[in-house]
Design a protein around this motif. Sequence first.
Motif, PDB file in Angstrom:
ATOM      1  N   ALA A 174       1.212  -1.012   0.038  1.00  0.00           N
ATOM      2  CA  ALA A 174      -0.058  -0.210   0.262  1.00  0.00           C
ATOM      3  C   ALA A 174       0.214   1.133  -0.190  1.00  0.00           C
ATOM      4  CB  ALA A 174      -0.972  -0.291   1.204  1.00  0.00           C
ATOM      5  N   VAL A 175       0.428   2.311  -1.061  1.00  0.00           N
ATOM      6  CA  VAL A 175       1.062   3.428  -1.116  1.00  0.00           C
ATOM      7  C   VAL A 175       1.839   4.208   0.415  1.00  0.00           C
ATOM      8  CG1 VAL A 175       0.993   3.856  -2.539  1.00  0.00           C
ATOM      9  CG2 VAL A 175      -0.755   4.513  -2.173  1.00  0.00           C
ATOM     10  N   ASP A 176       0.143   4.600   1.041  1.00  0.00           N
ATOM     11  CA  ASP A 176       0.190   4.840   2.382  1.00  0.00           C
ATOM     12  C   ASP A 176       0.937   4.200   3.491  1.00  0.00           C
ATOM     13  OD1 ASP A 176      -1.843   3.328   2.637  1.00  0.00           O
ATOM     14  OD2 ASP A 176      -3.195   4.434   3.629  1.00  0.00           O
ATOM     15  N   HIS A 177       1.738   3.131   3.307  1.00  0.00           N
ATOM     16  CA  HIS A 177       2.740   1.941   4.830  1.00  0.00           C
ATOM     17  C   HIS A 177       3.940   2.027   4.443  1.00  0.00           C
ATOM     18  CE1 HIS A 177      -0.714  -0.179   6.725  1.00  0.00           C
ATOM     19  NE2 HIS A 177      -1.452   0.206   5.975  1.00  0.00           N
ATOM     20  N   PRO A 178       4.294   3.198   4.289  1.00  0.00           N
ATOM     21  CA  PRO A 178       6.403   2.900   4.343  1.00  0.00           C
ATOM     22  C   PRO A 178       6.703   2.031   4.509  1.00  0.00           C
ATOM     23  CG  PRO A 178       5.170   6.084   5.034  1.00  0.00           C
ATOM     24  CD  PRO A 178       4.122   4.486   5.065  1.00  0.00           C
ATOM     25  N   GLU A 179       6.152   1.639   5.116  1.00  0.00           N
ATOM     26  CA  GLU A 179       7.760   0.307   5.910  1.00  0.00           C
ATOM     27  C   GLU A 179       6.508  -1.245   5.282  1.00  0.00           C
ATOM     28  OE1 GLU A 179       3.582   0.044   8.075  1.00  0.00           O
ATOM     29  OE2 GLU A 179       4.048   1.637   7.224  1.00  0.00           O
ATOM     30  N   VAL A 182       6.336  -0.858   1.798  1.00  0.00           N
ATOM     31  CA  VAL A 182       7.063   0.049   0.746  1.00  0.00           C
ATOM     32  C   VAL A 182       8.552  -0.289   1.525  1.00  0.00           C
ATOM     33  CG1 VAL A 182       7.799   1.509  -0.667  1.00  0.00           C
ATOM     34  CG2 VAL A 182       5.016   1.164  -0.102  1.00  0.00           C
ATOM     35  N   ALA A 183       8.771  -0.209   1.794  1.00  0.00           N
ATOM     36  CA  ALA A 183      10.332  -0.330   2.521  1.00  0.00           C
ATOM     37  C   ALA A 183      10.996  -1.861   2.569  1.00  0.00           C
ATOM     38  CB  ALA A 183      10.713   0.204   4.080  1.00  0.00           C
ATOM     39  N   ARG A 184       9.889  -2.991   2.701  1.00  0.00           N
ATOM     40  CA  ARG A 184       9.675  -4.377   2.779  1.00  0.00           C
ATOM     41  C   ARG A 184      10.370  -4.761   1.590  1.00  0.00           C
ATOM     42  NH1 ARG A 184       4.519  -7.900   5.509  1.00  0.00           N
ATOM     43  NH2 ARG A 184       6.318 -10.026   4.496  1.00  0.00           N
ATOM     44  N   LEU A 185       9.828  -4.105   0.797  1.00  0.00           N
ATOM     45  CA  LEU A 185      10.012  -4.722  -1.137  1.00  0.00           C
ATOM     46  C   LEU A 185      11.506  -4.251  -1.059  1.00  0.00           C
ATOM     47  CD1 LEU A 185       6.828  -2.254  -2.942  1.00  0.00           C
ATOM     48  CD2 LEU A 185       6.436  -4.802  -1.967  1.00  0.00           C
ATOM     49  N   TYR A 186      11.645  -3.716  -0.867  1.00  0.00           N
ATOM     50  CA  TYR A 186      13.201  -3.523  -1.471  1.00  0.00           C
ATOM     51  C   TYR A 186      14.345  -4.522  -0.299  1.00  0.00           C
ATOM     52  CZ  TYR A 186      12.895   1.291  -2.305  1.00  0.00           C
ATOM     53  OH  TYR A 186      12.847   2.353  -2.994  1.00  0.00           O
ATOM     54  N   HIS A 187      13.600  -5.268   0.731  1.00  0.00           N
ATOM     55  CA  HIS A 187      14.047  -6.155   1.689  1.00  0.00           C
ATOM     56  C   HIS A 187      13.777  -7.581   1.032  1.00  0.00           C
ATOM     57  CE1 HIS A 187      15.903  -8.913   4.444  1.00  0.00           C
ATOM     58  NE2 HIS A 187      14.252  -9.278   5.272  1.00  0.00           N
ATOM     59  N   VAL A 188      12.586  -8.054   0.742  1.00  0.00           N
ATOM     60  CA  VAL A 188      12.413  -9.075   0.159  1.00  0.00           C
ATOM     61  C   VAL A 188      12.479  -9.384  -1.252  1.00  0.00           C
ATOM     62  CG1 VAL A 188      10.289  -9.022   1.270  1.00  0.00           C
ATOM     63  CG2 VAL A 188      10.176  -9.217  -1.344  1.00  0.00           C
ATOM     64  N   TRP A 243       2.666  14.621  -0.288  1.00  0.00           N
ATOM     65  CA  TRP A 243       2.769  13.744   0.693  1.00  0.00           C
ATOM     66  C   TRP A 243       3.274  11.813   0.121  1.00  0.00           C
ATOM     67  CZ3 TRP A 243      -0.737   8.834  -0.707  1.00  0.00           C
ATOM     68  CH2 TRP A 243      -0.515   9.193  -2.018  1.00  0.00           C
ATOM     69  N   LEU A 244       4.072  11.845  -0.465  1.00  0.00           N
ATOM     70  CA  LEU A 244       4.253  10.319  -1.030  1.00  0.00           C
ATOM     71  C   LEU A 244       5.143  10.207   0.111  1.00  0.00           C
ATOM     72  CD1 LEU A 244       3.637   9.669  -5.244  1.00  0.00           C
ATOM     73  CD2 LEU A 244       2.159   8.158  -2.937  1.00  0.00           C
ATOM     74  N   PRO A 245       6.059   8.640  -0.079  1.00  0.00           N
ATOM     75  CA  PRO A 245       6.326   8.515   1.208  1.00  0.00           C
ATOM     76  C   PRO A 245       7.926   8.790   0.128  1.00  0.00           C
ATOM     77  CG  PRO A 245       5.406   6.505   0.466  1.00  0.00           C
ATOM     78  CD  PRO A 245       4.458   7.421   0.072  1.00  0.00           C
ATOM     79  N   ARG A 246       9.079   8.733   1.096  1.00  0.00           N
ATOM     80  CA  ARG A 246      10.380   8.678   0.861  1.00  0.00           C
ATOM     81  C   ARG A 246      10.317   7.495  -0.013  1.00  0.00           C
ATOM     82  NH1 ARG A 246      16.374   7.796   1.821  1.00  0.00           N
ATOM     83  NH2 ARG A 246      17.271   9.125   0.928  1.00  0.00           N
ATOM     84  N   GLU A 247      10.128   5.935   0.243  1.00  0.00           N
ATOM     85  CA  GLU A 247      10.279   5.052   0.078  1.00  0.00           C
ATOM     86  C   GLU A 247       9.911   4.197  -1.271  1.00  0.00           C
ATOM     87  OE1 GLU A 247      10.221   4.706   4.256  1.00  0.00           O
ATOM     88  OE2 GLU A 247       8.712   5.839   2.762  1.00  0.00           O
ATOM     89  N   ILE A 248       9.094   5.446  -1.518  1.00  0.00           N
ATOM     90  CA  ILE A 248       8.414   4.798  -2.932  1.00  0.00           C
ATOM     91  C   ILE A 248       9.552   6.761  -3.883  1.00  0.00           C
ATOM     92  CG2 ILE A 248       6.935   6.155  -4.327  1.00  0.00           C
ATOM     93  CD1 ILE A 248       4.605   5.161  -2.638  1.00  0.00           C
TER      94      ILE A 248
END
Length: 216
Positions: free
Chosen positions: A44-49, A51-57, A108-113
Motif C-alpha cells: 500500500a502506498v500509505d504504508h511506508p514500512e 514499501v520499505a519491505r519490498l526492497y528487503h524481499v 505526501w508520497l513516502p520517501r520509500e517510493i
Amino acid sequence: MTERSRARLIPGDDPGVPAAAADVLARGGLIVFPTDTVYGVAAAVDHPEAVARLYHVKGRPLDRPIPVLVSDLDQVPRLTGEVDPLVLDLLQRFWPGALTVAVPAAPWLPREIVRDTGRVGLRMPDHPLALAIIAAAGGALATTSANRSGEPETRTAAEADAALGDRVDLIIDGGPAPGGVPSTVLVVDGRRLTVTRRGALDPEEIVRAFPEFTLS
C-alpha cells in the motif's frame, strides 16, 4: 508472518480476491498478483514500512524507486499534483498498457517510493484482475516485479512463489502473465522524454503519436 512461512496462495477467479488482497495490504502486508507484463509484488502506498519491505524481499538497491500502479487516470493528480494536460493526453492514449512514466511526485508520497528523485513512476496495467485489486486497495499500489533483483521476471504464480513465497503474505494465481516483457519507462521533463528502460512499448510509437515530445 515470518520469512520461514509460505505465502497463502488463492486462485484469481475467486470473486473475493480483490477484497482479500485489500485486507492484507491495509494491514501492511505484501501481495503478489499478475499484470499484463509480469507478476508484481505490491504494498500500500500509505504504508511506508511495507514499501520499505519490498526492497528487503527483493534485495532491491535502495537508489531504485518503487513504481506505482494505478487503477484509473483519476489517480494521477492525487499522486503528482499539477499535471501537464499534454501528458494526460499521452497517458489516455497509451494506458492501460506497458508504459511507466516518471513525473514529479506529490509531497505526501513516502520517501520509500520516491527516494531522492522527486518523481514517481506511474502505470496503469492492461489486466482486469490487476485493476480490480488496485481499485479495491484505494486506486494505487507501490508495485515492482515479483522476483529477486537480478533474476528473471516471473510470469506465473508458481514462479513468483518460488522466488518470493517465503517473503510475502499473499499470492494470487491469475494464470500466466500474458506479456512477459516489463514496461517501457520514460522520465517526463517538459516536452522531453528520457528512456530509462526499453520494454514492451516502442518509445518511437509515442513520439509518432505526440510529435510535441522529443526522445533522449
